[in-house]
Design a protein around this motif. Structure first.
Motif, PDB file in Angstrom:
ATOM      1  N   TYR B 246       0.818  -1.220   0.000  1.00  0.00           N
ATOM      2  CA  TYR B 246       0.000   0.000   0.000  1.00  0.00           C
ATOM      3  C   TYR B 246       0.848   1.264   0.000  1.00  0.00           C
ATOM      4  O   TYR B 246       0.408   2.312  -0.450  1.00  0.00           O
ATOM      5  N   ILE B 247       2.076   1.164   0.494  1.00  0.00           N
ATOM      6  CA  ILE B 247       2.961   2.322   0.441  1.00  0.00           C
ATOM      7  C   ILE B 247       3.353   2.591  -1.011  1.00  0.00           C
ATOM      8  O   ILE B 247       3.341   3.733  -1.487  1.00  0.00           O
ATOM      9  N   ARG B 248       3.677   1.481  -1.720  1.00  0.00           N
ATOM     10  CA  ARG B 248       4.046   1.640  -3.122  1.00  0.00           C
ATOM     11  C   ARG B 248       2.869   2.203  -3.929  1.00  0.00           C
ATOM     12  O   ARG B 248       3.037   3.101  -4.751  1.00  0.00           O
ATOM     13  N   THR B 249       1.689   1.675  -3.646  1.00  0.00           N
ATOM     14  CA  THR B 249       0.500   2.165  -4.346  1.00  0.00           C
ATOM     15  C   THR B 249       0.326   3.667  -4.126  1.00  0.00           C
ATOM     16  O   THR B 249       0.098   4.424  -5.074  1.00  0.00           O
ATOM     17  N   ALA B 250       0.479   4.076  -2.878  1.00  0.00           N
ATOM     18  CA  ALA B 250       0.313   5.498  -2.561  1.00  0.00           C
ATOM     19  C   ALA B 250       1.350   6.332  -3.305  1.00  0.00           C
ATOM     20  O   ALA B 250       1.037   7.389  -3.853  1.00  0.00           O
ATOM     21  N   ARG B 251       2.596   5.830  -3.340  1.00  0.00           N
ATOM     22  CA  ARG B 251       3.644   6.562  -4.038  1.00  0.00           C
ATOM     23  C   ARG B 251       3.308   6.667  -5.522  1.00  0.00           C
ATOM     24  O   ARG B 251       3.463   7.720  -6.134  1.00  0.00           O
ATOM     25  N   LEU B 252       2.836   5.527  -6.106  1.00  0.00           N
ATOM     26  CA  LEU B 252       2.539   5.513  -7.538  1.00  0.00           C
ATOM     27  C   LEU B 252       1.353   6.412  -7.868  1.00  0.00           C
ATOM     28  O   LEU B 252       1.255   6.957  -8.956  1.00  0.00           O
ATOM     29  N   LYS B 253       0.454   6.565  -6.899  1.00  0.00           N
ATOM     30  CA  LYS B 253      -0.680   7.465  -7.109  1.00  0.00           C
ATOM     31  C   LYS B 253      -0.236   8.923  -7.131  1.00  0.00           C
ATOM     32  O   LYS B 253      -0.982   9.807  -7.533  1.00  0.00           O
ATOM     33  N   GLY B 254       0.987   9.168  -6.672  1.00  0.00           N
ATOM     34  CA  GLY B 254       1.514  10.518  -6.740  1.00  0.00           C
ATOM     35  C   GLY B 254       1.569  11.243  -5.418  1.00  0.00           C
ATOM     36  O   GLY B 254       1.825  12.438  -5.378  1.00  0.00           O
ATOM     37  N   VAL B 255       1.326  10.515  -4.305  1.00  0.00           N
ATOM     38  CA  VAL B 255       1.460  11.160  -2.999  1.00  0.00           C
ATOM     39  C   VAL B 255       2.948  11.419  -2.760  1.00  0.00           C
ATOM     40  O   VAL B 255       3.787  10.585  -3.097  1.00  0.00           O
ATOM     41  N   SER B 256       3.266  12.576  -2.194  1.00  0.00           N
ATOM     42  CA  SER B 256       4.673  12.896  -1.972  1.00  0.00           C
ATOM     43  C   SER B 256       5.266  11.954  -0.926  1.00  0.00           C
ATOM     44  O   SER B 256       4.538  11.335  -0.143  1.00  0.00           O
ATOM     45  N   GLY B 259       4.309  12.791   2.503  1.00  0.00           N
ATOM     46  CA  GLY B 259       2.887  12.504   2.681  1.00  0.00           C
ATOM     47  C   GLY B 259       2.668  11.034   2.999  1.00  0.00           C
ATOM     48  O   GLY B 259       1.900  10.682   3.898  1.00  0.00           O
ATOM     49  N   VAL B 260       3.383  10.174   2.276  1.00  0.00           N
ATOM     50  CA  VAL B 260       3.270   8.735   2.510  1.00  0.00           C
ATOM     51  C   VAL B 260       3.758   8.399   3.915  1.00  0.00           C
ATOM     52  O   VAL B 260       3.096   7.682   4.668  1.00  0.00           O
ATOM     53  N   VAL B 261       4.922   8.955   4.278  1.00  0.00           N
ATOM     54  CA  VAL B 261       5.500   8.647   5.588  1.00  0.00           C
ATOM     55  C   VAL B 261       4.534   9.061   6.690  1.00  0.00           C
ATOM     56  O   VAL B 261       4.206   8.279   7.581  1.00  0.00           O
ATOM     57  N   LEU B 262       4.033  10.304   6.602  1.00  0.00           N
ATOM     58  CA  LEU B 262       3.235  10.827   7.706  1.00  0.00           C
ATOM     59  C   LEU B 262       1.829  10.239   7.726  1.00  0.00           C
ATOM     60  O   LEU B 262       1.311   9.913   8.782  1.00  0.00           O
ATOM     61  N   LYS B 263       1.212  10.084   6.554  1.00  0.00           N
ATOM     62  CA  LYS B 263      -0.193   9.666   6.542  1.00  0.00           C
ATOM     63  C   LYS B 263      -0.360   8.155   6.536  1.00  0.00           C
ATOM     64  O   LYS B 263      -1.248   7.615   7.170  1.00  0.00           O
ATOM     65  N   HIS B 264       0.493   7.447   5.790  1.00  0.00           N
ATOM     66  CA  HIS B 264       0.256   6.014   5.606  1.00  0.00           C
ATOM     67  C   HIS B 264       1.153   5.136   6.471  1.00  0.00           C
ATOM     68  O   HIS B 264       0.701   4.145   7.025  1.00  0.00           O
TER      69      HIS B 264
END
Lengths: 400, 348
Positions: B246-256, B259-264
């Motif tokens: 899910y981290i990779r997915t979030a990154r691929l979706k374009g989350v900075s 943003g990934v570190v703090l939110k996910h």
């Protein structure tokens, strides 16, 4: 005569440590040349962190071995007029001799005490950890393998010891009073043995290495009775000699008595006692995990005995985490020994071990820091070395 | 959940009973009793007098009976002197024996009387605990955020330069026990050696009012040893989360990245360190004893040393009860908290 400058102190200390430097170079060059054949140890040379740890640990091991050559004075020798003198102070009456790191509050040489103090830690910490592992493995394997009632009882006992605050246990278990209390037994040779609590714990704990090795050989070599008989004979000859010497102090060769005084035995026993429940829990956890593997099922269908499976199937496959924990635990034991010294428990007041020295020097800390800094930094560098070594080993063993 | 809690409480109670009985037995060994009498009366007391004192004050009864008295399930001892005076465990000096209760143990809320401090133990322990509570509060306030930040920063990019630096720092702190860091801090920051007299080398004045100058060094020394361990656990947990799908997915979706570190990542990465932090609390006890002795801060740890040094039996018992319950409760909370934070784990 003048005081030595900082540079002179450093260079003289460097010269004093010559045997250590030579030993370090020989060991490192040899291990590097043979690194391909040394398994996990050889792989350490690929990890800078592990290598630094190895060098630090080797430094202190070699220092402990060559302590008599490195030390410039006797650790207990007092020279009048050298009380609390600063590092590099010339020794009165002895031409060209200096207290390299100054004198302590009883006019003894700080440098020599520092070097001799390493010997106590380097001997007790690994041996005590080894004993804790023997106890933890011998009890943890059956607990994890059989589960059920064995596990419930053993786990409750382990948790009982673990719930005991370490410091409280030390204060209660390492005292001269407790060593003297108990029924006195007469032993052959005109010696006596007191059934005190530390002695009873020693009697139980020190039997585990014997049980471990006896089970190890019996489970594997039962089909070859002749070989088994030889192995058991050797195990029991050495084991019983050590056991009787350590626990009952009846040693026909008189070798153990010199090394292990009753107060050191007391410390040794307490440290083993504190460490073994944690080892038990780790081994138990590993056994529960590994016993579900196919090769264990294969051994079971082959009809191997339970002890064979535990000692020759489970244990070798749990060695990675156990080796790493062994390194970490020696470091932890070193810290515990320092704590005991810091509170003046167990060690004799003039003992040069690092904890006692820190305790001695802390009252005058703000004025004479040279009494405390060498043992403090020595202890820290040894523990750091062991932790880095464990980290390096963990990284390399995970790469497989 | 209910049966799980009930079972845990049962085991806890059994453990606490076993441990206090062991402490009671060890403090009541003959040489220890002798030490107690000699500190009470006089060093030159003869053996006969010691024996008479022990007999008169109920120390010569069966150990289980005495443990029962301490617990409050066995009636307190009484002793009638030749002149007809009645003394007893539950009879305070100068009061009428007729008014005294039969039972007086910890179940009745009576923790006994300290032979060292000449004070009622209940109040004494509360005072000392509140002092140590202040120390622990500041240690936690420094240790936990520092450890979590170090762990998260190191674990979010495994193998990076930041990771290597912070991991080395963590290893160094775990290799520095409190008595080493405390001593080094005093030499560096509170002595004439470096000339930096920023802080005080003693925390004795912190008992009246803790301030920056007298409390920094003890708090720092105590926090430092724990930081490394929690940081390493956080790092491992963070590094594991960062490899999840899910981290990779979030990154691929374009989350900075941040943003990934703090939110996910952060929320899931902080489950494991929670347990470690809870289990760290009993571990801090040894450190508390060392630091309070080194900095002369008269809290719970310092009291423990005094109690053992003088074989003050009832104070020792009170200290053990507190220490054992801290260990058991933190274990319980960490188990429950873990199940609460991680829905995949079911208790019972």
């Amino acid at each position: 005569m003048d005081r030595l400058t900082a540079f002179e102190i450093a260079s003289r200390m460097f010269v004093q440590f010559t045997p250590v430097w030579i030993g370090l170079v020989i060991i490192l060059v040899l291990s590097w040349m043979l690194r391909g054949r040394l398994g996990l140890y050889g792989k350490l040379f690929d990890s800078p962190i592990g290598l630094i740890g190895l060098v630090l640990v080797l430094f202190w091991v070699l220092t402990a071995i060559f302590a008599d050559q490195i030390a410039t004075f006797d650790a207990l020798n007092q020279v009048s007029g050298m009380r609390n003198k600063k590092p590099g102070w010339p020794v009165s009456g002895l031409e060209g001799q200096h207290y390299l790191l100054g004198g302590d509050h009883l006019a003894r040489d700080v440098f020599s005490r520092w070097v001799q103090g390493s010997r106590i830690v380097i001997i007790i910490a690994p041996v005590a950890t080894l004993f804790a592992f023997m106890v933890g493995i011998t009890l943890g394997l059956p607990a994890g393998y059989y589960m059920g009632r064995t596990d419930t009882i053993l786990s409750f006992l382990a948790n009982l010891v673990l719930a005991f605050p370490v410091i409280l246990l030390f204060f209660l278990l390492v005292t001269p009073e407790i060593r003297a209390e108990g029924t006195v037994f007469n032993l052959p040779g005109g010696k006596t043995w007191i059934a005190s609590i530390p002695n009873i714990i020693a009697m139980i704990m020190f039997a585990f290495p014997l049980i471990f090795f006896a089970a190890l050989w019996t489970s594997r070599y039962r089909p070859r009775p002749q070989l088994l008989a030889i192995q058991l004979a050797i195990t029991f000859a050495i084991g019983l000699w050590l056991y009787l010497g350590l626990v009952f102090r009846v040693d026909p060769f008189g070798l153990i008595d010199d090394v292990l005084s009753p107060n050191i035995l007391n410390i040794f026993v307490s440290v083993v006692f504190v460490n073994s429940p944690t080892v038990f829990r780790i081994v138990r956890g590993l056994a529960i995990d590994i016993k579900t593997r196919d090769y264990v099922a294969a051994a079971q269908t082959r009809g191997e005995t339970a002890w064979y499976i535990m000692l020759w199937e489970l244990l070798p496959n749990a060695r990675g985490p156990l080796i790493v924990d062994f390194c970490l635990r020696i470091g932890y034991t070193t810290i515990l020994l320092g704590t005991l010294g810091f509170f003046g428990l167990g060690f004799s007041p003039e003992s040069p071990d690092w904890g006692t020295t820190i305790n001695d020097g802390r009252k005058l800390l703000a004025i004479y820091p040279h009494l405390v800094l060498p043992p403090a930094l020595g202890l820290m560098s040894l523990v750091l070395g062991l932790n880095l070594l464990a980290d390096g080993l963990r990284e390399e063993s995970l790469k497989d | 959940m209910g049966t799980f809690l009930l079972k845990r409480f049962g085991v806890m109670l059994l453990t606490a009973l076993c441990l206090t009985l062991i402490v009671f037995y060890l403090t009541n060994l003959d040489p220890n009793l002798e030490k107690l009498v000699k500190s009470q009366l006089d060093m030159r007391t003869s053996d006969a007098q010691v024996e008479a004192f022990l007999e008169r004050n109920g120390y010569r009864q069966n150990i289980f009976k005495r443990y029962g008295e301490w617990l409050g399930v066995a009636p307190g001892w009484t002793h009638t002197t030749e002149t007809g005076e009645i003394t007893g465990r539950c009879i305070p000096a100068g009061s009428d024996p007729a008014d005294a209760p039969t039972f007086c143990g910890i179940l009745q809320g009576d923790w006994g009387f300290s032979t060292v401090f000449k004070e009622s133990i209940g109040g004494l322990i509360l005072d000392k605990l509140s002092l140590t509570g202040v120390l622990m509060f500041w240690v936690m306030i420094t240790m936990v955020p520092a450890a979590l930040i170090i762990g998260v920063l190191a674990g979010m990019r495994e193998g990076s330069k930041t990771d290597r630096t912070l991991s080395t720092f963590s290893i160094i702190t775990t290799s520095t026990p409190e008595y080493v860091s405390g001593v080094v801090f005093i030499v560096v920051f509170a002595s004439s050696v470096t000339g930096l007299r920023w802080f005080k080398g003693t925390a004795a004045s912190a008992m009246d009012g803790a301030n920056w100058e007298n409390f920094t060094l003890p708090v720092l020394a105590l926090a430092l040893y724990g930081v490394g361990y929690i940081a390493r656990m956080t790092r491992a947990s963070m590094a594991e989360v960062m490899t999840e799908q899910y981290i990779r997915t979030a990154r691929l979706k374009g989350v900075s990245f941040w943003g990934v570190v703090l939110k996910h990542a952060l929320r899931n990465a902080l489950i494991a360190p929670f347990t470690v932090i809870m289990l760290q609390i009993p571990w801090l006890l040894t450190g508390v004893v060392i630091i309070e002795t080194l900095f002369n801060y008269k809290g719970f740890g310092w009291t423990l040393v005094q109690a053992v040094g003088n074989n003050d039996i009832e104070l020792m018992m009170a200290v053990s009860v507190v220490a054992v319950f801290v260990v058991l409760f933190t274990q319980l909370i960490s188990d429950i908290g873990y199940a609460f934070l991680n829905p995949r784990i079911r208790v019972s």
